[in-house]
Design a protein around this motif. Structure first.
Motif, PDB file in Angstrom:
ATOM      1  N   GLU A  38       1.441  -0.186  11.503  1.00  0.00           N
ATOM      2  CA  GLU A  38       2.828   0.202  11.757  1.00  0.00           C
ATOM      3  C   GLU A  38       3.692  -0.007  10.517  1.00  0.00           C
ATOM      4  O   GLU A  38       4.558   0.829  10.207  1.00  0.00           O
ATOM      5  CB  GLU A  38       3.391  -0.611  12.926  1.00  0.00           C
ATOM      6  CG  GLU A  38       2.750  -0.285  14.248  1.00  0.00           C
ATOM      7  CD  GLU A  38       3.088  -1.286  15.336  1.00  0.00           C
ATOM      8  OE1 GLU A  38       3.043  -0.883  16.514  1.00  0.00           O
ATOM      9  OE2 GLU A  38       3.375  -2.463  15.020  1.00  0.00           O
ATOM     10  N   ALA A  39       3.458  -1.091   9.781  1.00  0.00           N
ATOM     11  CA  ALA A  39       4.215  -1.359   8.559  1.00  0.00           C
ATOM     12  C   ALA A  39       3.945  -0.282   7.512  1.00  0.00           C
ATOM     13  O   ALA A  39       4.861   0.183   6.833  1.00  0.00           O
ATOM     14  CB  ALA A  39       3.856  -2.734   8.005  1.00  0.00           C
ATOM     15  N   ALA A  40       2.694   0.125   7.399  1.00  0.00           N
ATOM     16  CA  ALA A  40       2.338   1.177   6.442  1.00  0.00           C
ATOM     17  C   ALA A  40       3.016   2.488   6.813  1.00  0.00           C
ATOM     18  O   ALA A  40       3.545   3.196   5.942  1.00  0.00           O
ATOM     19  CB  ALA A  40       0.827   1.347   6.391  1.00  0.00           C
ATOM     20  N   ALA A  41       3.034   2.812   8.100  1.00  0.00           N
ATOM     21  CA  ALA A  41       3.692   4.043   8.552  1.00  0.00           C
ATOM     22  C   ALA A  41       5.195   3.962   8.305  1.00  0.00           C
ATOM     23  O   ALA A  41       5.813   4.950   7.880  1.00  0.00           O
ATOM     24  CB  ALA A  41       3.407   4.275  10.030  1.00  0.00           C
ATOM     25  N   PHE A  42       5.787   2.811   8.547  1.00  0.00           N
ATOM     26  CA  PHE A  42       7.220   2.617   8.344  1.00  0.00           C
ATOM     27  C   PHE A  42       7.611   2.836   6.889  1.00  0.00           C
ATOM     28  O   PHE A  42       8.616   3.480   6.588  1.00  0.00           O
ATOM     29  CB  PHE A  42       7.622   1.216   8.802  1.00  0.00           C
ATOM     30  CG  PHE A  42       9.071   0.898   8.619  1.00  0.00           C
ATOM     31  CD1 PHE A  42      10.027   1.442   9.449  1.00  0.00           C
ATOM     32  CD2 PHE A  42       9.482   0.048   7.610  1.00  0.00           C
ATOM     33  CE1 PHE A  42      11.372   1.151   9.285  1.00  0.00           C
ATOM     34  CE2 PHE A  42      10.816  -0.261   7.436  1.00  0.00           C
ATOM     35  CZ  PHE A  42      11.770   0.296   8.269  1.00  0.00           C
ATOM     36  N   LEU A  43       6.792   2.317   5.959  1.00  0.00           N
ATOM     37  CA  LEU A  43       7.089   2.449   4.531  1.00  0.00           C
ATOM     38  C   LEU A  43       6.539   3.731   3.922  1.00  0.00           C
ATOM     39  O   LEU A  43       6.893   4.083   2.803  1.00  0.00           O
ATOM     40  CB  LEU A  43       6.521   1.252   3.760  1.00  0.00           C
ATOM     41  CG  LEU A  43       7.177  -0.098   4.016  1.00  0.00           C
ATOM     42  CD1 LEU A  43       6.448  -1.184   3.250  1.00  0.00           C
ATOM     43  CD2 LEU A  43       8.648  -0.069   3.623  1.00  0.00           C
ATOM     44  N   GLY A  44       5.628   4.394   4.632  1.00  0.00           N
ATOM     45  CA  GLY A  44       5.028   5.613   4.093  1.00  0.00           C
ATOM     46  C   GLY A  44       3.990   5.335   3.028  1.00  0.00           C
ATOM     47  O   GLY A  44       3.877   6.084   2.060  1.00  0.00           O
TER      48      GLY A  44
END
Length: 67
Positions: free
Chosen positions: A7-13
């Motif tokens: 989720e963190a990776a998706a949030f930051l792209g």
């Protein structure tokens, strides 16, 4: 809210491997699950980390030089 690495990776792209790299190097605050296997990152910490090094716009740079 707490984010998983995915989720963190998706949030930051960014890729999950980059998040793990930041965690390994202690460049981003994180918490581990009670067993120590899972990594969680607070949304506020992600935002603070992403805003840590602001880059001025050309307009801001130009105005500083003319002062």
């Amino acid at each position: 809210p707490l984010y998983t690495v995915k989720e963190a990776a998706a949030f930051l792209g960014v890729k999950r491997s980059y998040i793990y790299e930041l965690v390994r190097a202690n460049k981003i605050p994180y918490t581990r699950s009670k067993g120590g296997k899972l990594v969680y990152i607070r949304r506020e910490d992600l935002i603070r980390w992403a805003e840590a090094v602001p880059v001025p716009s050309i307009y801001e740079v130009y105005n500083k030089k003319s002062i």
